[in-house]
Enzyme design. Structure first.
Site, PDB file in Angstrom:
ATOM      1  N   ASN A   7       5.622   1.913  11.867  1.00 29.73           N
ATOM      2  CA  ASN A   7       5.980   2.098  10.390  1.00 29.73           C
ATOM      3  C   ASN A   7       7.017   3.031  10.326  1.00 29.73           C
ATOM      4  O   ASN A   7       7.501   4.073  10.177  1.00 29.73           O
ATOM      5  CB  ASN A   7       4.848   3.150  10.187  1.00 29.73           C
ATOM      6  N   ARG A  88       4.123  -2.079   9.836  1.00 24.72           N
ATOM      7  CA  ARG A  88       3.675  -1.899   8.330  1.00 24.72           C
ATOM      8  C   ARG A  88       5.112  -2.372   7.025  1.00 24.72           C
ATOM      9  O   ARG A  88       6.096  -1.961   7.257  1.00 24.72           O
ATOM     10  CB  ARG A  88       3.028  -0.282   8.082  1.00 24.72           C
ATOM     11  N   HIS A 177      -1.621   0.088  -0.641  1.00 28.59           N
ATOM     12  CA  HIS A 177      -3.370   0.418   0.202  1.00 28.59           C
ATOM     13  C   HIS A 177      -3.768  -0.489   1.105  1.00 28.59           C
ATOM     14  O   HIS A 177      -4.711  -0.592   1.449  1.00 28.59           O
ATOM     15  CB  HIS A 177      -3.749   1.043  -0.046  1.00 28.59           C
ATOM     16  N   ARG A 238       2.608  12.039  -7.967  1.00 25.80           N
ATOM     17  CA  ARG A 238       2.962  10.914  -8.999  1.00 25.80           C
ATOM     18  C   ARG A 238       1.490  11.242  -9.468  1.00 25.80           C
ATOM     19  O   ARG A 238       0.387  11.723 -10.403  1.00 25.80           O
ATOM     20  CB  ARG A 238       2.752   9.682  -7.963  1.00 25.80           C
ATOM     21  N   GLU A 382      -5.354   2.470   9.140  1.00 31.83           N
ATOM     22  CA  GLU A 382      -4.751   0.996   8.883  1.00 31.83           C
ATOM     23  C   GLU A 382      -3.544   0.378  10.477  1.00 31.83           C
ATOM     24  O   GLU A 382      -3.109  -0.528  10.544  1.00 31.83           O
ATOM     25  CB  GLU A 382      -3.358   2.234   8.168  1.00 31.83           C
TER      26      GLU A 382
END
Ligand code: AMP
Length: 397
Positions: A7, A88, A177, A238, A382
């Protein structure tokens, strides 16, 4: 067969080496502060953890060093023991809708998407190129955060903007996601002993970045993030959903430029902005529970309310809900958030078992037998999902 999952972020690389026969993580690590005056590499195996403080001028330097540690007989002796690398990739858009082998054409398509994911794509491309150099001939696979949501119907993915902004500029909702939502939905089906195609599920990935997905028969039909991971829920820093007029208003009244507005919405809002204390849910939750701290409570109330609102609207979109899943840092570890949300879902007939809800980071059904909708905590993974998809694709070649 061992799969290396990578990643690559703008200044960091996370990696895991996974044995696909056992699903065992044989090594994992992070290279942080790439390009800064001092970097940090953490490498962990069954034998222990090593932490290096060195300069990693480029992603290539960081990965080379990580590879040296991997091959130090712990857990492997030689890079040729790595059979495939799964990356990823945050954005695949409409062109890359499935996990795929990275060919020169695929790499170009990933690269061309840079304007829509300017922080992530350059790092992904760099990571892929470094692996091409260091592990020539080893198949590389891209697993996209957006791919799972490509089944969204047009009415869910279109913004009500002039249509040519979609046809010409690709402005639409993509969702993120996806690997996590797909993984926990599949895992839920296994735990419930039913085919995923027979289930309607609402998956809540609640972490520093948060999103909720409506999954009908195993397919994403709506999700809370949009063109970028800024839309939707209230997150760590956020803002999530926002009247776009707020931005034009602030631009005019305060003279803030686009960069400043972007910074406010992505880095200074959410739990941090509302509380003025922290973006960390655990800190705020402790303050709420210990002393009813008003600033922390304000932030957590907005956070919880947005989750409730999305679950309610996705229940309507799905028509019937078999299960709700909580995952990621907050979803897996916060009985408080789960209870605050689920106790207000009487309309759906949701009933939480308080004792079962006292679970942290473990798979467990937390609804009562009488609950009309099953509610589960399922830790996301993940990296394993990326490794499994990489393995399946490479095996099929
Ligand atoms: P993630 O982005 O999935 O790593 O999740 C990070 C978020 O999970 C942070 O806001 C953490 O505060 C939150 N988190 C981790 N452990 C807990 C906990 N025990 N209770 C509440 N929030 C937690």
């Amino acid at each position: 067969m061992k799969v290396l999952v990578l990643n690559c972020g703008s200044s960091s690389i996370k990696y895991q080496l996974i044995d696909m026969e056992t699903n065992e993580v044989q090594a994992k690590g992070t290279v942080e502060r790439i390009g800064e005056s001092e970097g940090k590499l953490k490498h962990k195996t069954a034998k222990g953890e090593k932490v290096l403080h060195e300069v990693f001028a480029t992603h290539s330097d960081g990965l080379k060093r990580a590879f040296e540690l991997l091959c130090d007989n712990d857990p492997i002796k030689d890079l040729c023991e790595i059979s495939a690398v799964g990356h990823r990739v945050v954005y695949g858009g409409e062109a890359l809708t499935k996990t795929c082998l990275i060919t020169p054409a695929v790499l170009k398509t990933i690269h061309d998407a840079e304007p829509l994911a300017p922080l992530h794509i350059p790092a992904h491309v760099l990571g892929i190129k470094v692996v091409q150099d260091l592990l020539p001939g080893v198949p590389q696979v891209a697993v996209f955060d957006t791919a799972f949501h490509q089944t969204m119907p047009e009415h869910a993915y279109l913004y009500a903007l002039p249509y040519e902004l979609y046809t010409e500029d690709h402005i639409r909702r993509y969702g993120f996601h996806g690997t996590s939502h797909q993984y926990v939905a599949k895992r839920l089906a296994e735990l419930m002993g039913k085919p995923v195609e027979s289930l309607n599920i609402i998956t809540c990935h609640l972490g520093n970045g948060s999103s909720i997905t409506a999954i009908e028969g195993g397919k994403s039909i709506d999700t809370s993030m949009g063109l970028t991971p800024l839309e939707g829920l209230c997150m760590g820093t956020r803002c999530g959903d926002l009247d776009p007029a707020v931005l034009t208003f602030l631009g005019k009244s305060k003279g803030w430029d686009l960069q400043k507005l972007d910074d406010i919405c992505n880095k200074k809002s959410g739990l941090l902005g509302l509380s003025n204390i922290s973006n960390d849910c655990r800190v705020l939750e402790d303050l709420v529970l210990a002393e009813g701290n008003a600033d922390a409570l304000r932030a957590m109330s907005v956070f919880n309310y947005r989750i409730l609102k999305y679950i309610g609207s996705y229940a309507t979109v799905l028509g019937h809900v078999d299960a709700i899943v909580f995952t990621a840092g907050i979803g897996e570890n916060s009985p408080y958030v789960r209870k605050e949300v689920c106790s207000k879902l009487q309309l759906l007939g949701v009933e939480i078992d308080e004792i079962a809800n006292d679970v942290h980071g473990k798979e467990r059904r937390i609804s009562t037998d009488a609950s009309a909708v099953e509610v589960w905590v399922i830790p996301t993974n993940e990296e394993l999902a990326i490794a499994q998809q990489t393995y399946a694709l490479v095996k099929s070649l």
